[in-house]
Design an enzyme around this catalytic site. Structure first.
Site, PDB file in Angstrom:
ATOM      1  N   GLN A 204     -69.686 -28.555 -38.287  1.00  0.00           N
ATOM      2  CA  GLN A 204     -69.272 -27.140 -38.316  1.00  0.00           C
ATOM      3  C   GLN A 204     -70.388 -26.243 -38.845  1.00  0.00           C
ATOM      4  OE1 GLN A 204     -67.462 -29.730 -39.319  1.00  0.00           O
ATOM      5  NE2 GLN A 204     -65.272 -29.402 -39.126  1.00  0.00           N
ATOM      6  N   ASP A 245     -59.920 -25.285 -48.643  1.00  0.00           N
ATOM      7  CA  ASP A 245     -58.713 -25.594 -47.870  1.00  0.00           C
ATOM      8  C   ASP A 245     -57.478 -25.620 -48.744  1.00  0.00           C
ATOM      9  OD1 ASP A 245     -61.036 -26.792 -46.166  1.00  0.00           O
ATOM     10  OD2 ASP A 245     -59.322 -26.468 -44.844  1.00  0.00           O
TER      11      ASP A 245
END
Ligand code: MRU
Length: 354
Positions: A204, A245
């Protein structure tokens, strides 16, 4: 601005991030099962974007309902359970489905299904637009914190910043969380260069963060994940900022695998390490990081690179998608309400007081 996801006239549209930066593939779907698959496969990803996508997925599920009002509660329960089962770590997903559930709970008795679905669609759009606004506020608080903490360095030169994974528009709906802080700091002339770590195994950082930075014309270099320590040792990094997260009540933070190693190195080199995340990423019901469910993904994500086999198909693999950085290694948690520094138990609890 990159259009990572959008929703209109009953259609969920998303940029399939698995093919970036080599191919910009926009997909449209009205099928909630396809939207769940997009979350599971990381076609859409990043905690705030997962939250907004989950809300839109629920709307697709509502639109597919053909039955009577009396049968709807059982259908809705199954739909929410299916969406909740798509990815376990990013709490934004559960934040979003709880918000949708709350609208349902408050209105089901009184409303027709048509009116109820319209209210829930509005709620999903609000979840999206709130995350866009959150990014702008996080960026402002982050830049103020940097100016306080790094005033000494800023008197003589600009800053080099390490970031990990992707926390930009592709992950957040708006300008990004950690990448939003970096974007604003760059606009204010505080940044020399961004150091973006690749974020194995799905890259990513190398694929997505690099693409966003290039798009904005912000100077950067990509590094392998294991290079951050030597760059810190050589004075090539002044601070680090990453996303999250799930953050527990004591500040422990789950983020993309590799974050913890960067934080340990940063602390060893006395480099401030920040988390930038919306309040929707804080799970105040968990007291500490060991309680966070950590997603384990398919072994082939490691044994292959973009479909090319690089290890034997039988190589045993451990593939945690996230790790947990203890709050003690984090200089500050930057949210849309304020930057919390110091006592996280007290400071994070205060964010939920009004
Ligand atoms: O597996 P991913 O790509 O969804 O993981 C994303 C991250 O770990 C991000 O750093 C995190 O979601 C924060 S996004 C603002």
């Amino acid at each position: 601005m990159i259009d990572a996801i959008s929703f209109s006239s009953g259609t969920f549209r998303y940029l399939d991030q698995r093919f970036l930066p080599l191919k910009e593939l926009h997909i449209e779907t009205r099928d909630y099962k396809e939207a769940i698959e997009a979350i599971k496969t990381l076609a859409v990803r990043g905690a705030p974007l997962i939250g907004a996508s989950a809300a839109y997925t629920v709307v697709l599920g509502l639109n597919a309902y053909q039955g009577e009002k009396a049968d709807f509660p059982a259908y809705f329960e199954r739909l929410i359970a299916e969406v909740n089962a798509s990815r376990p770590t990013a709490v934004n997903l559960f934040f979003a489905t709880k918000k949708m559930q709350a609208v349902y709970d408050a209105n089901f008795e009184a409303d027709s299904l048509e009116t109820l679905f319209a209210k829930m669609t509005d709620e999903a759009q609000k979840i999206y637009s709130d995350e866009v606004d959150n990014c702008d506020r996080i960026a402002r608080h982050g830049v103020e914190q940097l100016k306080r903490d790094l005033a000494g360095v800023l008197k003589t030169r600009k800053l080099n910043v390490l970031t990990h994974c992707n926390t930009g528009t592709l992950a957040c709906c708006g300008i990004g969380t950690a990448l939003g802080v970096i974007r604003l700091a760059w606009q204010e002339g505080l940044i020399e260069r961004v150091i973006s770590s690749e974020s194995r195994p799905l890259l990513q950082g190398l694929r997505l963060t690099a693409w966003e930075l290039e798009h904005d014309g912000i100077p950067f270099v990509s590094i392998s994940d294991s290079s951050s320590a030597i760059l810190m040792q050589r004075g090539m990094i002044d601070f680090a900022v990453v996303g999250a997260d799930r953050i527990t009540a004591n500040g422990d933070t789950a983020n993309k695998i590799g974050t913890y190693a960067h934080a340990i190195s940063a602390n060893h080199h006395c480099i401030p390490f920040y988390i930038a995340a919306p309040v929707s990423t804080i799970d105040i019901t968990l007291s500490e990081g060991s309680q966070i469910p950590i997603e384990e993904r398919n072994a082939d994500e490691l044994r292959t690179i973009f479909g090319t086999q690089v290890a034997t198909p039988t190589t045993p693999v451990v593939n945690y998608a996230f790790d947990v950085t203890p709050g003690t290694l984090i200089r500050g948690i930057i949210t849309e309400k304020k930057a919390v520094v110091g006592d996280y138990v007290k400071g994070l609890a205060e964010l939920f007081e009004n």
